[in-house]
Motif scaffolding. Structure first.
Motif, mmCIF file in Angstrom:
data_model
loop_
_atom_site.group_PDB
_atom_site.id
_atom_site.type_symbol
_atom_site.label_atom_id
_atom_site.label_comp_id
_atom_site.label_asym_id
_atom_site.label_seq_id
_atom_site.Cartn_x
_atom_site.Cartn_y
_atom_site.Cartn_z
ATOM 1 N N ARG A 1 0.830 -1.207 0.000
ATOM 2 C CA ARG A 1 0.000 0.000 0.000
ATOM 3 C C ARG A 1 0.870 1.264 0.000
ATOM 4 O O ARG A 1 0.644 2.191 -0.759
ATOM 5 N N VAL A 2 1.878 1.228 0.858
ATOM 6 C CA VAL A 2 2.787 2.376 0.961
ATOM 7 C C VAL A 2 3.488 2.606 -0.385
ATOM 8 O O VAL A 2 3.716 3.736 -0.818
ATOM 9 N N LYS A 3 3.791 1.494 -1.076
ATOM 10 C CA LYS A 3 4.493 1.612 -2.367
ATOM 11 C C LYS A 3 3.557 2.041 -3.503
ATOM 12 O O LYS A 3 3.998 2.179 -4.640
ATOM 13 N N GLY A 4 2.247 2.137 -3.233
ATOM 14 C CA GLY A 4 1.344 2.643 -4.263
ATOM 15 C C GLY A 4 0.222 1.719 -4.662
ATOM 16 O O GLY A 4 -0.592 2.065 -5.513
ATOM 17 N N ALA A 5 0.176 0.521 -4.105
ATOM 18 C CA ALA A 5 -0.897 -0.404 -4.484
ATOM 19 C C ALA A 5 -2.184 -0.070 -3.726
ATOM 20 O O ALA A 5 -2.158 0.594 -2.691
ATOM 21 N N SER A 6 -3.294 -0.524 -4.261
ATOM 22 C CA SER A 6 -4.590 -0.356 -3.587
ATOM 23 C C SER A 6 -5.155 -1.741 -3.294
ATOM 24 O O SER A 6 -4.831 -2.697 -4.002
ATOM 25 N N VAL A 7 -5.994 -1.796 -2.271
ATOM 26 C CA VAL A 7 -6.500 -3.114 -1.841
ATOM 27 C C VAL A 7 -8.009 -3.060 -1.654
ATOM 28 O O VAL A 7 -8.534 -2.129 -1.057
ATOM 29 N N ILE A 8 -8.676 -4.088 -2.167
ATOM 30 C CA ILE A 8 -10.099 -4.277 -1.848
ATOM 31 C C ILE A 8 -10.157 -5.563 -1.054
ATOM 32 O O ILE A 8 -9.721 -6.616 -1.535
ATOM 33 N N MET A 9 -10.661 -5.472 0.152
ATOM 34 C CA MET A 9 -10.649 -6.651 1.005
ATOM 35 C C MET A 9 -12.044 -6.932 1.562
ATOM 36 O O MET A 9 -12.656 -6.074 2.191
ATOM 37 N N SER A 10 -12.501 -8.144 1.305
ATOM 38 C CA SER A 10 -13.779 -8.522 1.907
ATOM 39 C C SER A 10 -13.477 -9.335 3.165
ATOM 40 O O SER A 10 -12.623 -10.216 3.139
#
Lengths: 428, 252
Positions: free
Chosen positions: B181-190
């Motif tokens: 996330r810090v490096k730029g990725a995004s997360v969708i978590m169920s």
């Protein structure tokens, strides 16, 4: 329809589908056409020799072998209940509902027994090797078969493993002795003895049938034995391994030398080929079947002299191997990861093409090497190889495109068709 | 910056859609939590975003490109950790990892480095030649997690990631996710683990029966529904009506 009948019908439909899946995988239409083609072709080509063998088998002592085998077929078969573990609960009280279920199964077993024995008698009659009245032979054999099935069912109900095994041993001994007796009398023409034998068997069958339908049965053991036996059989032939038995394929691990990519390119094409290769070797590829086809083919290559026969045989076997590889591709591309990971059209196309052609090409090389070693005709072997390579190349180009087209447009699973239109068959 | 945009999405069955008009956005560097009860449509939503389930109405845009027109590019930018591990019975752990790296065109030196790191982190070094199908539930889930971290996607789609994982593995997994996330990725978590979700997610999408109940950061949801100082768990129970259902016992 009563509920037991409905449940039984559903169970049989389920099992038929399960076995059909296996048969459909092992013997698809192409294999059937291939086998039928081979049998007709070889039968026609070698008709005089076949006739000679049929004459030979009618003579002593070989005829005894045929008699013995016939009676062995007649004395085979087993009563199966087609029960599942949950039936111990669903079919309660078992002596009422369970018995009705099992009786239906036993009737089916009898029909199957009739079909198999009837087929054998029909084949023997058609080949002209049955010297007795076919109808009388059919009926006596059938009664004998049903009696054997009843006997085996009773032995299954005996408590105590060792007692059961001992009784089973003596029962087999008795049955084999009676089988020999039958062969002996058959050979001497039977006459009234034939009808006497049929009468005795019928009486015994009637008595065992009555006992079978009224005796107390060891339900729980019968259910667990049947379930285990079916699980073993399925795991052996369909490779549907029950979850509770084993979650692995054959083993939990392999050696480093057999694991991972070795010769494959480290690219999406390599990934597709990796999935295909591993399925071929360890999964449902059934490499053994492929090797069996190859062995029969190569042995035939050594003995068959006619060029035309060899040509047709070769093209049939090459075709069947190619189809085998392509059907495996269909299964591989069905896997979820091929719909989630970014495989480009080119990667999939190249994967399918390379995966199937590499097998056919290697097989063709070996075949023509065997041809050369056997006939020492390098020019002919080389010409054969060249012609077949061109033919199989073109055929592979066409058939692999078909497989790719099915994958791309999800002919096999329309619910996955990614054209933006939701279809009603989507499963969550 | 918006990485993923979902507009008035309908997907599922043709006559009876499971997802009914969901709209939301996923920003760069954020973790969006999808919260909902069993059968709310979380997995269907995630599978629609992956392109496995087609959508009949609305749109899914990954970096302004419609999903169905650019499926290949979309798949390249997504990593998926499914709720139930999808494993090949005939492939070893080594082969699963190589398969993933090859499919995502990771070069060999990078793959070697990353796989060694992940195997060590999840204590799976000794299992490379084993068939993951024979693994325990948690270990199978670890295989999925390791595969997802083998390449550098822009979006991680994670479905119920904590099922079966041991506490250390959960910690390692969350740490890796945070690094990405810090490096730029995004997360969708169920997830159903609401306490953890409250700690790690930046924003939330609460869904029920395929429709949006609430959407936004915890503070925004508290404000919108005048549920000040409510925790995520309390908000969810309040909105999903579970609190009232709980009072209806068997006696009634």
């Amino acid at each position: 329809m009563n509920s037991i009948k409905a449940l039984w019908n559903r169970r049989i439909r389920f099992l038929v589908k399960l076995y059909y899946d296996f048969i459909a995988f092992q013997l698809d239409m192409v294999s059937l056409i291939y086998i039928a083609g081979m049998v007709i072709f070889i039968g026609y080509y070698y008709y005089p020799e076949v006739e000679g063998y049929l004459y030979w088998i009618r003579q002593e002592p070989w005829s005894y072998l045929l008699y013995f085998f016939s009676v062995k077929v007649a004395s085979g078969g087993k009563h199966t209940g087609y029960l599942k573990e949950a039936d111990e609960l669903f079919l309660t009280p078992l002596n009422l509902y369970g018995r009705e279920f099992v009786q239906r199964s036993h009737n089916l077993n009898r029909i199957l027994g009739f079909v198999s024995w009837g087929l054998w008698v029909a084949i023997m009659t058609a080949l002209g090797i049955l010297t007795l009245n076919p109808l009388g032979f059919l009926i006596t054999g059938l009664l004998w078969r049903y009696l054997g099935m009843n006997g085996r069912f009773f032995i299954q109900q005996i408590s105590g493993k060792w007692i059961q095994r001992t009784v089973q041993f003596f029962y087999k001994l008795l049955f084999i002795s009676l089988t020999f007796g039958w062969i002996f009398y058959w050979d001497r023409g039977l006459g009234e003895g034939f009808f006497l034998l049929a009468f005795i068997i019928t009486a015994l069958l009637w008595w065992t049938d009555r006992k079978k339908n009224t005796a107390d049965l060891h339900w729980s053991r019968m259910i667990s034995e049947e379930t285990n036996r079916r699980a073993q059989r399925l795991s052996a032939i369909i490779q549907v391994v029950p979850e509770e038995k084993s979650r692995g394929i054959n083993t939990s691990r392999t050696l480093k030398v057999f694991s991972g990519v070795k010769m494959l390119p480290f690219s999406p094409v390599g990934a597709a080929l990796l999935a295909f290769e591993r399925r071929m070797r360890r999964g449902k590829g059934n490499l053994v079947l492929l090797i069996n086809i190859a062995l029969v083919h190569w042995v035939a290559m050594v003995f068959i002299e006619g060029t035309l026969v060899q040509m047709i045989l070769n093209i049939l076997v090459f075709f069947i191997i190619q189809e085998f590889c392509l059907s495996l591709w269909n299964a591989v591309l069905d896997e979820d990861w091929f719909h989630i990971y970014p495989f480009s059209s080119g990667a999939i196309k190249r994967g399918i093409w390379i995966g199937s052609f590499s097998y056919v090409f290697s097989y063709m090389l070996l075949t023509f090497l065997i041809y050369y070693l056997r006939w020492r005709d390098f020019t002919a072997a080389w010409r054969f190889f060249l012609v077949f390579t061109v033919v199989m190349y073109l055929l592979n180009q066409f058939r692999s495109s078909n497989v790719y087209y099915n994958y791309r447009y999800n002919k096999r699973h329309p619910e996955r068709q990614l054209d933006g239109v939701a279809v009603s068959s989507i499963k969550k | 910056m918006t990485v993923l945009k979902v507009e008035d999405l309908f997907s599922g069955y043709e006559r009876k859609p499971i997802i009914k008009g969901i709209t939301f956005e996923l920003y760069k560097n954020e973790i969006l939590g999808i919260i909902g009860s069993n059968g709310a449509g979380k997995t269907t939503l995630l599978k629609t975003l992956l392109g496995i389930i087609p959508y009949s109405k609305g749109g899914v845009y990954i970096e302004n490109q419609e999903l169905k027109d650019n499926l290949f590019a979309a798949k390249k930018s997504i990593a998926y950790i499914p709720e139930v591990p999808i494993l090949y019975g005939e492939m070893t752990l080594r082969e699963h990892m190589e398969f993933t790296a090859m499919a995502h065109e990771v070069n060999k030196p990078d793959y070697s480095k990353r796989s060694a790191f992940l195997l060590k982190k999840f204590r799976m070094e000794g299992k490379l030649e084993h068939f993951p199908n024979t693994f325990s539930k948690g270990m199978r889930q670890k295989v999925m997690v390791m595969n997802a971290f083998l390449y550098e996607p822009k979006i991680y789609i994670v479905d119920e990631p904590f099922i079966g994982l041991d506490p250390k593995a959960i910690e390692d997994f969350l740490q890796l996710l945070e690094e990405k996330r810090v490096k730029g990725a995004s997360v969708i978590m169920s997830t159903h683990v609401l306490d953890t979700a409250e700690k790690i997610c930046d924003r939330f999408l609460l869904i029920e029966e395929g429709e949006v109940l609430a959407y936004g950061s915890l503070e925004e949801i508290q404000q919108n529904f005048t549920l000040d100082n409510y925790s995520l768990r309390e908000i969810y129970h309040q909105l999903a009506g579970e609190a009232s259902e709980e009072s209806e016992g068997w006696d009634e």
